[in-house]
Scaffold this motif. Structure first.
Motif, PDB file in Angstrom:
ATOM      1  N   ILE A  19      -3.184  -5.268  -3.540  1.00  0.00           N
ATOM      2  CA  ILE A  19      -2.367  -4.177  -4.074  1.00  0.00           C
ATOM      3  C   ILE A  19      -3.195  -2.901  -3.949  1.00  0.00           C
ATOM      4  CG2 ILE A  19      -1.073  -3.348  -6.074  1.00  0.00           C
ATOM      5  CD1 ILE A  19      -1.289  -6.259  -7.154  1.00  0.00           C
ATOM      6  N   GLY A  20      -2.612  -1.888  -3.318  1.00  0.00           N
ATOM      7  CA  GLY A  20      -3.367  -0.651  -3.100  1.00  0.00           C
ATOM      8  C   GLY A  20      -3.981  -0.094  -4.365  1.00  0.00           C
ATOM      9  N   PHE A  25       5.542  -0.450  -6.074  1.00  0.00           N
ATOM     10  CA  PHE A  25       4.522  -1.500  -6.085  1.00  0.00           C
ATOM     11  C   PHE A  25       5.065  -2.759  -6.747  1.00  0.00           C
ATOM     12  CE2 PHE A  25       1.194   1.780  -5.366  1.00  0.00           C
ATOM     13  CZ  PHE A  25       0.454   1.120  -4.403  1.00  0.00           C
ATOM     14  N   ALA A  26       5.711  -2.578  -7.881  1.00  0.00           N
ATOM     15  CA  ALA A  26       6.195  -3.736  -8.642  1.00  0.00           C
ATOM     16  C   ALA A  26       7.281  -4.483  -7.865  1.00  0.00           C
ATOM     17  CB  ALA A  26       6.724  -3.281  -9.995  1.00  0.00           C
ATOM     18  N   MET A  61      -5.010 -15.274  -5.077  1.00  0.00           N
ATOM     19  CA  MET A  61      -6.161 -14.384  -5.224  1.00  0.00           C
ATOM     20  C   MET A  61      -5.669 -12.961  -5.024  1.00  0.00           C
ATOM     21  SD  MET A  61      -9.339 -14.328  -5.939  1.00  0.00           S
ATOM     22  CE  MET A  61     -10.486 -12.979  -6.118  1.00  0.00           C
ATOM     23  N   VAL A  62      -5.932 -12.082  -6.004  1.00  0.00           N
ATOM     24  CA  VAL A  62      -5.407 -10.723  -5.973  1.00  0.00           C
ATOM     25  C   VAL A  62      -6.568  -9.734  -5.893  1.00  0.00           C
ATOM     26  CG1 VAL A  62      -4.032  -8.995  -7.207  1.00  0.00           C
ATOM     27  CG2 VAL A  62      -3.398 -11.423  -7.342  1.00  0.00           C
ATOM     28  N   PHE A  63      -6.501  -8.849  -4.903  1.00  0.00           N
ATOM     29  CA  PHE A  63      -7.454  -7.737  -4.790  1.00  0.00           C
ATOM     30  C   PHE A  63      -6.720  -6.443  -5.124  1.00  0.00           C
ATOM     31  CE2 PHE A  63      -9.089 -10.686  -1.455  1.00  0.00           C
ATOM     32  CZ  PHE A  63     -10.304 -10.978  -2.056  1.00  0.00           C
ATOM     33  N   GLU A 100       0.828  -1.200   0.000  1.00  0.00           N
ATOM     34  CA  GLU A 100       0.000   0.000   0.000  1.00  0.00           C
ATOM     35  C   GLU A 100       0.864   1.254   0.000  1.00  0.00           C
ATOM     36  OE1 GLU A 100      -3.132  -0.457   3.125  1.00  0.00           O
ATOM     37  OE2 GLU A 100      -2.055  -2.319   3.486  1.00  0.00           O
ATOM     38  N   ASP A 101       0.285   2.349  -0.439  1.00  0.00           N
ATOM     39  CA  ASP A 101       0.985   3.631  -0.470  1.00  0.00           C
ATOM     40  C   ASP A 101       0.028   4.748  -0.035  1.00  0.00           C
ATOM     41  OD1 ASP A 101       2.764   5.673  -0.920  1.00  0.00           O
ATOM     42  OD2 ASP A 101       2.419   5.744  -3.094  1.00  0.00           O
ATOM     43  N   PRO A 102      -0.006   5.081   1.270  1.00  0.00           N
ATOM     44  CA  PRO A 102       0.709   4.421   2.371  1.00  0.00           C
ATOM     45  C   PRO A 102      -0.177   3.354   3.006  1.00  0.00           C
ATOM     46  CG  PRO A 102      -0.338   6.398   3.174  1.00  0.00           C
ATOM     47  CD  PRO A 102      -0.707   6.294   1.710  1.00  0.00           C
TER      48      PRO A 102
END
Length: 589
Positions: free
Chosen positions: A413-414, A396-397, A434-436, A373-375
């Motif tokens: 991922i934010g 992020f990457a 599983m990706v959100f 996350e950011d932030p």
């Protein structure tokens, strides 16, 4: 002449008058009065004042304080004041009577009409006090009777807590990480003088804490402190709407901003560049985080504090705004073993809260969950959270690549911002995760086009994407002042509600009360558009079909638009037609 001992039971003429009135009207049995007198007479603790006779009777339930006020109003032919918890008093009216005067005379100014000032009073026998107030203000006073408790509560609510009350509140407000803030001040002492380093500046500390506490009490999500040319404006964002509150004097601007920067552990010497910090506080037994952002402007530094309440993350899907059928669909989607689920919408539409609600729902001991996350806005138990740090190359990457070596079951991922992040997220979903994540698009089918536009190949999107949910936040009708409402034909047409639906609907509105700041709304809920990717939709994505055709196909498969979901919540009496129309103006078709 004999004198009473310092702690002898006092005789209050007003108490005796009220008690005699109650006896004459048969509201009090004489035996109960005598028993209360015996309690007062038996007081022997000389370190404490003797209890008042009337207080004893009220405490025993023999008399109700509201009933006492009604007795006095009837006896002196005075009107009863309206319920002070629901009145609105203008700032001009409050300015007529200073707080110290209101507290001393136990009065609350209500309204100025026709050259007279209408005030709520607790003691109609105090004619000297009423005359003194009229002489002080140079205008006639029109008294109305209320209970002492109502007036005391009203004074605190409209004028703010007095100095002693602020100290009591400060005992409930524990600022963690204070040593770090103090060290920051010491290390910067050579660069700048700490303006809050003496006892003389203690009122600034109290003022800052009071502003924060008042925002929390009023359920604000943000506090905005904005330096303008001739004033220092303070606004609270409540239910998504900015509300200006009483502004501190412009001369206190630098001191208030410096105090906040110290609390957030950011440099008070640096005023040329934006800075970010965090304040952790405990209020009423719960922990809150304040995310602080400072931004240099033409007239000084603007401060915005985002109030982050962890309790909002433990809400179930119904509390977020899902109706039962959508809740069942969404529960199935978030418990899938792999794939990508995207939540879309503009800034401030509740995407982060929804994703955290999903993580809370699936957070079980047999699952490993990692977020990047950011932030990191909320710190959650049992979940590994990675903050993005661009300054050291933790993008992020980069964080995603490292996370996948930790063998998680679920990745959050934010935000998907670029091709590199999107490709890693898709590869993660194709390898059993599983990706959100979130994406900035106006509607749910538009997320497919957005991913392809940033460079993701259509066949990867079609095989990895499980669903997209678009959402907005609408205000809920205040439960304290809700009333039934009959919309006209124009209002019904705005949401395509036909007459047959209207006959079985429960339309409502809020009149506005003290509990909702006279807006008629209290709290917010989501309206949703859930786009589920099935085999047919996968084939269309693979063939790079446009958003319009994807939307048409999704509608034929049963997808409701956000405006249609909003219409369901209007007909259930949860929100209003005006609110849904204003939020979904781009969904009119």
């Amino acid at each position: 002449m004999t004198t009473a001992t310092p702690h002898a039971p006092a005789i209050f003429a007003a108490d005796e008058f009220v008690i005699q009135l109650a006896l004459d009207r048969g509201l009090l049995p004489p035996a109960q009065v005598e028993a209360a007198r015996a309690i007062v007479a038996s007081h022997t603790d000389l370190t404490k004042p003797a209890p008042r006779l009337l207080d004893v009777l009220v405490g025993q339930g023999a008399l109700d304080s509201r009933r006492v006020a009604e007795l006095l109003a009837a006896e002196f032919s005075m009107p009863m004041a309206p319920d002070l918890a629901n009145v609105r008093i203008t700032g001009d009216t409050l300015e007529l009577v200073p707080r110290a005067v209101a507290a001393r005379h136990r009065v609350l100014p209500l309204a100025r009409e026709g050259g007279k000032l209408r005030v709520a009073i607790a003691d109609p026998l105090d004619t000297d006090g009423i005359d003194a107030l009229g002489y002080l203000l140079k205008m006639p006073i029109e008294p109305m009777v209320a209970t002492a408790e109502e007036i005391s509560s009203g004074i605190d609510r409209f004028y703010g807590k007095d100095a002693n009350s602020i100290d009591d509140l400060l005992n409930e407000l524990s600022v963690t990480g204070g040593s770090g803030a103090e060290n920051a001040v010491k290390t910067e002492a050579s660069a700048a003088v700490d303006p809050i380093n003496t006892d003389a500046d203690a009122p600034i500390i109290k003022l800052v804490h009071q502003i924060i506490l008042e925002a929390i009490h009023r359920r604000a999500s943000d506090i905005h402190m904005e330096p303008l040319e001739k004033r220092f404006r303070v606004r609270y964002r409540i239910d998504g709407v900015l509300l200006e509150v009483e502004n501190p004097p412009k001369r206190l601007q630098l001191s208030i901003i410096s105090r906040l920067k110290i609390m957030a552990n950011i440099s008070i010497a640096e005023k040329r560049i934006p800075q970010d910090g965090r304040i952790q506080i405990g209020v009423g037994g719960k922990q809150l985080d304040l995310r602080v952002s400072s931004l240099p402007t033409a007239h000084g530094e603007s401060i915005v504090m985002r109030i982050l309440d962890k309790e909002g993350l433990t809400l179930g899907l119904p509390e977020l705004g899902f109706l039962s059928d959508d809740a069942a669909t969404f529960e199935k989607l978030i418990t899938l073993p792999d794939g990508i689920l995207l939540v879309t919408g503009p800034t401030g539409s509740g995407k982060t809260t929804t994703l955290y609600g999903c993580l809370h729902f699936i957070n079980k001991p047999d699952r490993k969950i990692i977020t990047v996350e950011d932030p990191v806005e909320y710190q959650l138990n049992g979940i590994n959270q990675v903050p993005v740090r661009q300054d050291v190359g933790l993008t992020f990457a980069a964080a995603l690549r490292a996370m996948l070596r930790q063998a998680p079951n679920v990745v959050m991922i934010g935000e998907i911002r670029d091709l590199e992040t999107a490709e890693i997220a898709i590869n993660a979903s194709l390898t059993g995760h599983m990706v959100f994540s979130t994406l900035h698009t106006n509607d749910a089918p538009g997320a497919v086009t957005r991913l392809i536009d940033i460079g993701v190949k259509p066949f990867l999107v079609s095989t990895s994407l499980r669903a997209v949910m678009a959402q907005r936040l609408v205000r809920k009708i205040c439960p304290k002042c809700i009333r039934s409402h009959r919309p006209d034909a124009k209002e019904l047409r705005a949401l395509n509600i036909n007459p047959a639906q209207a006959t079985h609907a429960t339309f409502a509105k809020g009149d506005g009360c003290a509990d909702c700041n006279a807006t008629g709304y209290r709290g917010r809920m989501g309206i949703f558009e859930i786009f589920v990717v099935n085999d047919e939709v996968q084939r269309m994505i693979y063939e790079h079909v446009g958003t319009a055709k994807l939307r048409e196909k999704a509608r034929s498969l049963g997808m409701r638009t956000m405006r249609e979901d909003g219409a369901r919540k209007v007909t259930a009496g949860l929100t209003t037609i005006e609110e849904v129309v204003s939020i979904t103006v781009g969904d009119a078709s």
